[in-house]
Design a protein around this motif. Sequence first.
Motif, PDB file in Angstrom:
ATOM      1  N   GLN A 163      -9.250   5.050  12.395  1.00 55.80           N
ATOM      2  CA  GLN A 163      -8.074   4.709  11.600  1.00 55.80           C
ATOM      3  C   GLN A 163      -7.705   3.252  11.857  1.00 55.80           C
ATOM      4  N   ARG A 164      -7.394   2.552  10.756  1.00 57.33           N
ATOM      5  CA  ARG A 164      -7.062   1.128  10.864  1.00 57.33           C
ATOM      6  C   ARG A 164      -5.589   0.897  10.540  1.00 57.33           C
ATOM      7  N   TYR A 165      -4.962   0.005  11.276  1.00 54.00           N
ATOM      8  CA  TYR A 165      -3.581  -0.381  10.989  1.00 54.00           C
ATOM      9  C   TYR A 165      -3.476  -1.894  10.982  1.00 54.00           C
ATOM     10  N   ILE A 166      -2.849  -2.417   9.943  1.00 59.19           N
ATOM     11  CA  ILE A 166      -2.539  -3.848   9.939  1.00 59.19           C
ATOM     12  C   ILE A 166      -1.135  -4.007  10.498  1.00 59.19           C
ATOM     13  N   VAL A 167      -1.023  -4.758  11.582  1.00 56.07           N
ATOM     14  CA  VAL A 167       0.277  -4.954  12.226  1.00 56.07           C
ATOM     15  C   VAL A 167       0.605  -6.446  12.183  1.00 56.07           C
ATOM     16  N   PRO A 168       1.887  -6.790  12.316  1.00 58.59           N
ATOM     17  CA  PRO A 168       2.231  -8.219  12.297  1.00 58.59           C
ATOM     18  C   PRO A 168       1.603  -8.917  13.497  1.00 58.59           C
ATOM     19  N   PRO A 169       1.247 -10.198  13.363  1.00 55.79           N
ATOM     20  CA  PRO A 169       0.620 -10.905  14.487  1.00 55.79           C
ATOM     21  C   PRO A 169       1.449 -10.807  15.772  1.00 55.79           C
ATOM     22  N   ARG A 201       7.660  -2.131  -2.587  1.00 51.34           N
ATOM     23  CA  ARG A 201       6.638  -1.139  -2.914  1.00 51.34           C
ATOM     24  C   ARG A 201       5.262  -1.792  -3.107  1.00 51.34           C
ATOM     25  N   TRP A 202       5.226  -2.912  -3.833  1.00 50.74           N
ATOM     26  CA  TRP A 202       3.953  -3.613  -4.058  1.00 50.74           C
ATOM     27  C   TRP A 202       3.336  -4.050  -2.730  1.00 50.74           C
ATOM     28  N   ARG A 203       4.193  -4.532  -1.811  1.00 51.14           N
ATOM     29  CA  ARG A 203       3.676  -4.996  -0.517  1.00 51.14           C
ATOM     30  C   ARG A 203       3.153  -3.831   0.316  1.00 51.14           C
ATOM     31  N   ARG A 204       3.793  -2.668   0.187  1.00 48.76           N
ATOM     32  CA  ARG A 204       3.315  -1.490   0.916  1.00 48.76           C
ATOM     33  C   ARG A 204       1.954  -1.064   0.361  1.00 48.76           C
ATOM     34  N   ILE A 205       1.834  -1.130  -0.968  1.00 59.67           N
ATOM     35  CA  ILE A 205       0.550  -0.768  -1.595  1.00 59.67           C
ATOM     36  C   ILE A 205      -0.552  -1.726  -1.149  1.00 59.67           C
ATOM     37  N   ALA A 206      -0.247  -3.010  -1.086  1.00 61.51           N
ATOM     38  CA  ALA A 206      -1.239  -4.002  -0.637  1.00 61.51           C
ATOM     39  C   ALA A 206      -1.665  -3.709   0.799  1.00 61.51           C
ATOM     40  N   LYS A 207      -0.717  -3.356   1.640  1.00 56.56           N
ATOM     41  CA  LYS A 207      -1.032  -3.079   3.051  1.00 56.56           C
ATOM     42  C   LYS A 207      -1.928  -1.847   3.162  1.00 56.56           C
ATOM     43  N   GLU A 208      -1.555  -0.773   2.456  1.00 56.76           N
ATOM     44  CA  GLU A 208      -2.358   0.455   2.535  1.00 56.76           C
ATOM     45  C   GLU A 208      -3.771   0.230   1.988  1.00 56.76           C
ATOM     46  N   ALA A 209      -3.844  -0.498   0.879  1.00 58.91           N
ATOM     47  CA  ALA A 209      -5.166  -0.759   0.289  1.00 58.91           C
ATOM     48  C   ALA A 209      -5.993  -1.647   1.210  1.00 58.91           C
ATOM     49  N   ALA A 210      -5.347  -2.624   1.853  1.00 55.83           N
ATOM     50  CA  ALA A 210      -6.071  -3.527   2.765  1.00 55.83           C
ATOM     51  C   ALA A 210      -6.613  -2.748   3.960  1.00 55.83           C
ATOM     52  N   GLU A 211      -5.821  -1.808   4.454  1.00 59.08           N
ATOM     53  CA  GLU A 211      -6.269  -0.988   5.590  1.00 59.08           C
ATOM     54  C   GLU A 211      -7.454  -0.119   5.190  1.00 59.08           C
ATOM     55  N   GLN A 212      -7.345   0.514   4.038  1.00 60.27           N
ATOM     56  CA  GLN A 212      -8.419   1.391   3.562  1.00 60.27           C
ATOM     57  C   GLN A 212      -9.698   0.635   3.283  1.00 60.27           C
ATOM     58  N   MET A 248       1.228  -2.823 -12.375  1.00 63.25           N
ATOM     59  CA  MET A 248       1.145  -3.802 -11.287  1.00 63.25           C
ATOM     60  C   MET A 248       0.647  -3.126 -10.016  1.00 63.25           C
ATOM     61  N   GLU A 249       1.020  -1.875  -9.833  1.00 68.39           N
ATOM     62  CA  GLU A 249       0.569  -1.140  -8.642  1.00 68.39           C
ATOM     63  C   GLU A 249      -0.946  -0.972  -8.665  1.00 68.39           C
ATOM     64  N   LEU A 250      -1.462  -0.634  -9.843  1.00 70.31           N
ATOM     65  CA  LEU A 250      -2.910  -0.483 -10.005  1.00 70.31           C
ATOM     66  C   LEU A 250      -3.609  -1.809  -9.703  1.00 70.31           C
ATOM     67  N   ILE A 251      -3.066  -2.894 -10.252  1.00 67.30           N
ATOM     68  CA  ILE A 251      -3.673  -4.216 -10.054  1.00 67.30           C
ATOM     69  C   ILE A 251      -3.677  -4.593  -8.570  1.00 67.30           C
ATOM     70  N   ILE A 252      -2.577  -4.332  -7.896  1.00 68.47           N
ATOM     71  CA  ILE A 252      -2.495  -4.704  -6.475  1.00 68.47           C
ATOM     72  C   ILE A 252      -3.396  -3.812  -5.625  1.00 68.47           C
ATOM     73  N   GLN A 253      -3.414  -2.520  -5.915  1.00 64.45           N
ATOM     74  CA  GLN A 253      -4.262  -1.626  -5.123  1.00 64.45           C
ATOM     75  C   GLN A 253      -5.745  -1.968  -5.298  1.00 64.45           C
ATOM     76  N   LYS A 254      -6.187  -1.982  -6.549  1.00 70.38           N
ATOM     77  CA  LYS A 254      -7.614  -2.218  -6.819  1.00 70.38           C
ATOM     78  C   LYS A 254      -7.992  -3.669  -6.518  1.00 70.38           C
ATOM     79  N   GLY A 255      -7.087  -4.599  -6.823  1.00 69.63           N
ATOM     80  CA  GLY A 255      -7.364  -6.007  -6.556  1.00 69.63           C
ATOM     81  C   GLY A 255      -7.530  -6.279  -5.062  1.00 69.63           C
ATOM     82  N   THR A 256      -6.751  -5.581  -4.242  1.00 74.42           N
ATOM     83  CA  THR A 256      -6.884  -5.731  -2.786  1.00 74.42           C
ATOM     84  C   THR A 256      -8.231  -5.201  -2.324  1.00 74.42           C
ATOM     85  N   GLU A 257      -8.640  -4.051  -2.870  1.00 74.49           N
ATOM     86  CA  GLU A 257      -9.962  -3.508  -2.523  1.00 74.49           C
ATOM     87  C   GLU A 257     -11.072  -4.490  -2.883  1.00 74.49           C
TER      88      GLU A 257
END
Lengths: 270, 270
Positions: free
Chosen positions: B15-21, B141-152, B103-112
Amino acid sequence: MCMIVYDEGWSMDMQRYIVPPEAFRGRTVVVEGDDAFHLSRVMRMRPGDRIVVCDGCGREATAVLTKVAPDRAEAEAEDFRPSAGEPAWTVVIAQSLPKGDKMELIIQKGTEIGAAAFVPFRSERVIVRYDGKQEAKRLERWRRIAKEAAEQAHRGRLPEVSGVASWRELLASFPEYDDVYFCYERQGGEPSAGLRTLVRETMSRIPDRPLKLLVVVGPEGGFTEREAAEAEAAGARPVGLGSRILRTETAALAVLACLMYESGEMGGDG
Amino acid sequence: MCMIVYDEGWSMDMQRYIVPPEAFRGRTVVVEGDDAFHLSRVMRMRPGDRIVVCDGCGREATAVLTKVAPDRAEAEAEDFRPSAGEPAWTVVIAQSLPKGDKMELIIQKGTEIGAAAFVPFRSERVIVRYDGKQEAKRLERWRRIAKEAAEQAHRGRLPEVSGVASWRELLASFPEYDDVYFCYERQGGEPSAGLRTLVRETMSRIPDRPLKLLVVVGPEGGFTEREAAEAEAAGARPVGLGSRILRTETAALAVLACLMYESGEMGGDG
């Protein structure tokens, strides 16, 4: 080389309908069912208004409405012409049944980007289970989505959505294609070659005509090692898509966009 | 060069987590908030279990959990290494606010696929209207989606989602990029050049380092002619994406996939 970004139900130009080839009787075109309802009730069109009718097989016409009723409309074609919206390469997406409404996303966006057809199939790690009735209903819905997306995207051909294939049926179809790209990360050993490496190889092997390609994408849980071995034995080539992990629906659409790009649909000298 | 297709919550590896520096204090990493809850309650991890923690700025570590509570967990990093999942090119998606959850779709898939950042902006034909509170909520919400997609997707950097920019602010940002591709079909006159034509030009102008590009995509109703003229005057280049008409969300993702492909993320010799 054009791109217009637009929305459901909104268009800068004439409303388009894909009708079965048999709807054309000489210059007369009969529009029935949902399309007649859409035309008469949603768009509120009347005799004298113009539409574009496409036979879904590469031919289209501008036509003037002569009769309009909610279940049936007739129009007279003013001109016939080949449709302009078709890519040179034939790219078929074989997609292992994903969960939820992901197949709808793949079919809608894949039709816009330029897929020639969709082959939903079952593989070992597929989670969704449809009985015969559910499957028929899904298939009807997927085909409706393909038609609507094809009309919106100004496709000249209506991408076919096949009935759900078994793994064996899918393997048996491989010889119909110039190459089969199998989205799979090899476990251990040599990593899968990148998409561009493989496409350039196929292009140099077949330099003289547009390619016919099958892209095979697994379900959320991926393919089993046995499936990967069987696919390779049947002639498929494992392909890598970069160092990020793509969801199943993203993989199908990303590969398709890249193949359209490589085939020259977005300019460049090749 | 790898691709694994997988699903929400399911993974073949840690499991991966992106945390603040600032969550890294020497070798100790503190995981808080939703991530701590996910780790303790959803994944039911315990002290001794291993996770991957990434600082979202290109550095990651495998870490052994030492304390686990629903609101706070601690882990000891075993090794630090540069993240492997980052593309060479920096591609930023500027997306005019679309309707619904596009926008959610764009951010999720775009991050992948590999976007470096997202800049939502307002243009003349944008239909959605957010007040300050709604916009802040969307942005969260968009930032949460970006974080989850980046982790995945195993991204090493967390793509930034900017606050909604005005058209003027967007234009003013153009000089930060090597090139700005503006998805727009010219009305009359010479058609827009294809994406590949433009990218190859940019690559031959700047052959010695990875490119930094901005892709500008309009809303459902497209850009106005005035906006197109202003964008061109500010240095953007109108770009065509083939002869099919793409929805706004499809355009952003297709361009991004093609740019990753062209930059060599999917193999090939360039």
